[in-house]
Write a protein that holds these residues in place. Structure first.
Motif, PDB file in Angstrom:
ATOM      1  N   HIS A   1       0.939   3.217  -2.631  1.00 15.15           N
ATOM      2  CA  HIS A   1      -0.013   4.184  -3.378  1.00 15.15           C
ATOM      3  C   HIS A   1       0.896   5.333  -4.023  1.00 15.15           C
ATOM      4  O   HIS A   1       0.589   6.437  -3.794  1.00 15.15           O
TER       5      HIS A   1
ATOM      6  N   ASP B   1      -1.351  -2.846  -4.237  1.00 13.87           N
ATOM      7  CA  ASP B   1      -1.797  -1.408  -3.995  1.00 13.87           C
ATOM      8  C   ASP B   1      -0.407  -0.347  -3.895  1.00 13.87           C
ATOM      9  O   ASP B   1       0.165   0.436  -3.557  1.00 13.87           O
TER      10      ASP B   1
ATOM     11  N   HIS C   1      -2.741  -9.442  -1.466  1.00 13.22           N
ATOM     12  CA  HIS C   1      -3.028  -8.047  -0.989  1.00 13.22           C
ATOM     13  C   HIS C   1      -4.126  -8.066   0.082  1.00 13.22           C
ATOM     14  O   HIS C   1      -4.113  -7.381   1.096  1.00 13.22           O
TER      15      HIS C   1
ATOM     16  N   HIS D   1      -6.454  -1.228  -5.990  1.00 10.38           N
ATOM     17  CA  HIS D   1      -5.992   0.012  -6.749  1.00 10.38           C
ATOM     18  C   HIS D   1      -5.434  -0.110  -7.903  1.00 10.38           C
ATOM     19  O   HIS D   1      -5.490   0.589  -8.852  1.00 10.38           O
TER      20      HIS D   1
ATOM     21  N   ASP E   1       0.845  -1.249  -0.132  1.00 15.38           N
ATOM     22  CA  ASP E   1       0.073  -0.126   0.142  1.00 15.38           C
ATOM     23  C   ASP E   1       0.722   1.221  -0.074  1.00 15.38           C
ATOM     24  O   ASP E   1       0.525   2.157   0.776  1.00 15.38           O
TER      25      ASP E   1
ATOM     26  N   HIS F   1      -5.419  -0.388   5.926  1.00 11.08           N
ATOM     27  CA  HIS F   1      -4.712   0.665   6.338  1.00 11.08           C
ATOM     28  C   HIS F   1      -4.755   0.783   7.777  1.00 11.08           C
ATOM     29  O   HIS F   1      -4.011   1.423   8.453  1.00 11.08           O
TER      30      HIS F   1
END
Ligand SMILES: [Fe+2]
Ligand SMILES: [Fe+2]
Length: 258
Positions: free
Chosen positions: A12, A40, A163, A71, A10, A205
């Motif tokens: 991102h 992610d 994930h 994502h 994550d 998260h």
């Protein structure tokens, strides 16, 4: 002998984040034999964002292995995203695995993105409308692929990389109402179907770092907002029956995030 695994999920990435991880990543080969990314990687799964991932995580001097996250699927550019990552030397797993020769032994990593569905007593079932069957069927297919990949690897230490979460433990902190969209017990069953030493995931998260599958496999949520550092380090040693996890979160590679 010990195999040293660095992991984060994550991240991102987009243009505004490029460079934030790199100082810690440049030191990574001193601390770890491999970097595992738990999906992610991007914000919306565009080819341009994937290029940011390639810039940040490419050319590290250790193998980098990843799964994609939800994502990374958002803009329906998965083939382009995968190509950019693979061109940067990053291995993308989806229902398959890889064996890496590390100084401490052969590390097998099996990976899938995974999917939702929920956990024992609170899960979706393969019943009713075709849409519901498709939802549950997606998770079943993913879990079956993970199980086959894990059982197919010939290695000294086996790690599962997803994930979505295989257990509810590492979701603690997330609203209960969204647990079915954060993971599935079927992934946990897949992990328990093989002599897995460690299971790593992201996606949650607001979750918690540590958990355990019903079969006793240690699970770690390495989502960046959870571990709050560039990566965590895990030391895995011994044979499959005696694999040890130590040094969790104690990498000393603390990073200040703006
Ligand atoms: Fe995420
Ligand atoms: Fe996610």
């Amino acid at each position: 002998m010990v195999i040293r695994i660095a992991a984060v999920g994550d991240v991102h990435l987009d243009k505004d984040v490029v460079g934030r991880f790199r100082p810690a990543l440049d030191e990574l080969p001193e601390h770890a034999d491999v970097l595992l990314l738990a999906g992610d990687l991007t914000r919306h799964g565009t080819e341009s964002e994937a290029r940011c991932v390639a810039t940040e995580f490419g050319g590290l001097g250790v193998p980098v292995v990843t799964v994609l996250g939800n994502h990374d699927h958002q803009c329906d550019q998965v083939p382009q995203v995968v190509k950019v990552l693979e061109d940067a030397g990053i291995t993308v797993l989806e229902g398959d695995g890889i064996v890496l020769d590390c100084p401490g032994g052969r590390l097998g990593v099996a990976g899938v993105k995974g999917f939702g569905g929920g956990f024992a007593g609170r899960c979706a079932s393969d019943f009713g409308e075709p849409e519901m069957k498709a939802f549950v069927g997606t998770t079943t297919q993913s879990a079956d692929a993970l199980s086959a990949a894990l059982r197919g690897l010939d290695c000294d230490v086996l790690v599962a990389l997803t994930h979505y979460s295989p257990v509810p433990d590492t979701l603690a902190g997330e609203p209960l109402e969204i647990y079915p969209f954060l993971g599935s017990y079927q992934l946990g069953q897949a992990i328990d179907s093989a002599p897995t030493a460690l299971a790593l995931h992201g996606h949650a998260h607001a979750g918690t770092e540590r958990g355990t599958t019903p079969g006793g496999v240690r699970v770690r949520n390495v989502a960046h907002p959870v571990i709050k550092q560039a990566y965590s380090i895990f030391h895995l040693g011994g044979n499959l029956d005696q694999a040890q996890v130590s040094g969790v979160g104690g990498s000393g590679i603390q990073q200040t995030w703006s």
